[in-house]
Design an enzyme around this catalytic site. Sequence first.
Site, short mmCIF file in Angstrom:
data_model
loop_
_atom_site.label_atom_id
_atom_site.label_comp_id
_atom_site.label_asym_id
_atom_site.label_seq_id
_atom_site.Cartn_x
_atom_site.Cartn_y
_atom_site.Cartn_z
N HIS A 108 0.72 -1.01 -0.31
CA HIS A 108 0.31 0.10 -0.17
C HIS A 108 0.46 0.98 -0.38
O HIS A 108 0.75 2.35 0.60
CB HIS A 108 -0.88 0.12 1.24
N VAL A 136 -1.35 -1.64 6.45
CA VAL A 136 0.00 -2.53 6.39
C VAL A 136 -0.52 -3.29 7.16
O VAL A 136 -0.28 -2.63 8.84
CB VAL A 136 0.65 -1.09 6.00
FE LIG Z 1 -7.02 -2.25 4.40
#
Ligand SMILES: [Fe+2]
Length: 471
Positions: free
Chosen positions: A335, A363
């Site tokens: 991410h 994360v």
């Molecule tokens: Fe998520």
Amino acid sequence: MMGVLGSSSSSLAITVVLGLILNAVVCYGGTSSNYSRTAFPTYNNTDMPVDSEAFYVPPGINSPQQVHITQGDHVGTAIIVSWITPTAPGSNIVLYWSTQENGTKIQLAEATIGAYRYYNYTSGFIHHANISNLQFNTKYYYQLGEGQYARTFWFVTPPAPGPDVPYTFGLIGDLGQTYNSNGALAHFQLDPLNGQTVLYLGDLSYADNYPFHDNVRWDTWGRFVERSAAYQPWIWTVGNHEVDWAPELGEPVPFVPYSHRYHTPYEAAGSTAPFWYSIKRGPAYIIVMAAYSAFGYSTPQYSWFNQEVLKVNRTETPWLIVLMHPPWYNSYHSHYMEGETMRGVYETTFVQNKVDIVFAGHVHAYERSIRVSNILYNITNGLCTPMKNLSAPVYFTIGDGGNEEGLSNAMYFPQPYYSASREASFGHGILDIKNRTHAYFAWHRNEDGYDVISDSLWLTNRYWYPTDDSN
Ligand SMILES: [Fe+2]
Ligand SMILES: *[C@@H]1O[C@H](CO)[C@@H](O)[C@H](O)[C@H]1NC(C)=O
Ligand SMILES: *[C@@H]1O[C@H](CO)[C@@H](O)[C@H](O)[C@H]1NC(C)=O
Ligand SMILES: *[C@@H]1O[C@H](CO)[C@@H](O)[C@H](O)[C@H]1NC(C)=O
Ligand SMILES: *[C@@H]1O[C@H](CO)[C@@H](O)[C@H](O)[C@H]1NC(C)=O
Ligand SMILES: *[C@@H]1O[C@H](CO)[C@@H](O)[C@H](O)[C@H]1NC(C)=O
Ligand SMILES: *[C@@H]1O[C@H](CO)[C@@H](O)[C@H](O)[C@H]1NC(C)=O
Ligand SMILES: *[C@@H]1O[C@H](CO)[C@@H](O)[C@H](O)[C@H]1NC(C)=O
Ligand SMILES: *[C@@H]1O[C@H](CO)[C@@H](O)[C@H](O)[C@H]1NC(C)=O
Ligand SMILES: *[C@@H]1O[C@H](CO)[C@@H](O)[C@H](O)[C@H]1NC(C)=O
Ligand SMILES: [Fe+2]
């Protein structure tokens, strides 16, 4: 992302920005723990089976189950009690009494009863009751169900909002329902300071990872967290696994399972949707943001937030804390930079209003930033490097509850300047607010099979102690 933008110059700009973030700051970063424990039995990424003992089923086919509580109003004198009865509506009454009255004065609150369908799943009967006009700082018992099906729980209301009332918050994110999740929740509960309230950072059940978003996994999750969530308010933040948007299944409306099961006191906060809202709790003013609802300029969330942040009275509630699901300062591959759009819209307001702490999940690892901001960039001036700023919050990522997607192990090296500490392990956090100037934060790794504090520090308040430079 680049494909969506679809223009080579935008792609180039993004590459340049990325390059600057990654390369311009070859200077000092913080510590990267290389601790790694991915071997059974202390690490097991499998969801527990549906009939696991961890998913407590009370005796009685229609007993109240999946009991959970959250704050019900803006200041902490109301509690929303929620529970599900599987086969029939059952009683909609909550009986409650305070210990101060020695059980002599029993009051009652009435619940609404709802249900929903999702693809071919039909929920049980979902009850939500708002118990209000409670006393601050008081223990209450509450009873659900009738006769042999009755179950009794308790909770403690917070102290009245005030600058020097100590209070502890537990931080849990991305919990899921694996063996690891069970370990993380157990460690949180065994922690001597296990948090008077849980700030939950989004991604609850991960039911959407199952075929047809098998909503039975929403039920098992509700039964899993009951052992904590029936006794301590869990303050909900919405994550991407709450969206359940699946037009291919005939489910074109987002958030259907989540919003039927988990209520929030958004109306008391003047919000127009349950996904973004605020509460006062003891010494803290907590603003919950919704990254999966519209948040750009001119949206209801944007207008609400900008008015809300100005209402915070730091003499009454010194600690301004923001919860969101995706982190803005993240140096894991997972991410990476996903929070940039929201950061671009809100970061200047955060810094100008001296937000103390931002907690995120998403994360599946732990990270803590220095006090950092990246608000000077105006497209032509080149000032796009995150810089230390004493008015800025400390950003924590605590997306490490233990769900079946596993750990986010891959980190960017060298560790960026903004990253003070990071470790890819499962665990939980505790924020122990002492008074208006000081709070102690500790992040606990759970994968050794016992509790290990892997990162901890004093945080100082940005309004009452703005000159402290230690973070
Ligand atoms: Fe998520
Ligand atoms: C962790 O591993 C990275 C990459 O191998 C290395 O650069 C770093 O120094 C290690 N950190 C510690 C604390 O050992
Ligand atoms: C996880 O635990 C379950 C139950 O003990 C076991 O059946 C399974 O093999 C374990 N999985 C792994 C990857 O160790
Ligand atoms: C509750 O019990 C305590 C101790 O016996 C007593 O002092 C108090 O007056 C009682 N309160 C009520 C409301 O009955
Ligand atoms: C829902 O549909 C799936 C796929 O056809 C099936 O496996 C499952 O048993 C169904 N569940 C219910 C409750 O009907
Ligand atoms: C619960 O009741 C209180 C007091 O009337 C009210 O302020 C609050 O908005 C209610 N909460 C919900 C979720 O209905
Ligand atoms: C802020 O809170 C303090 C303490 O509760 C109160 O005395 C003061 O009047 C409040 N300020 C405003 C502007 O409401
Ligand atoms: C730090 O934040 C303040 C307050 O918003 C701002 O005026 C200043 O420009 C920021 N400094 C840096 C280096 O970002
Ligand atoms: C951006 O910053 C540069 C350098 O300070 C300044 O010359 C320029 O006018 C600024 N541009 C805008 C749009 O504010
Ligand atoms: C606030 O708490 C810190 C840490 O316990 C302590 O050092 C400090 O003296 C306290 N401040 C006040 C005003 O009590
Ligand atoms: Fe997640």
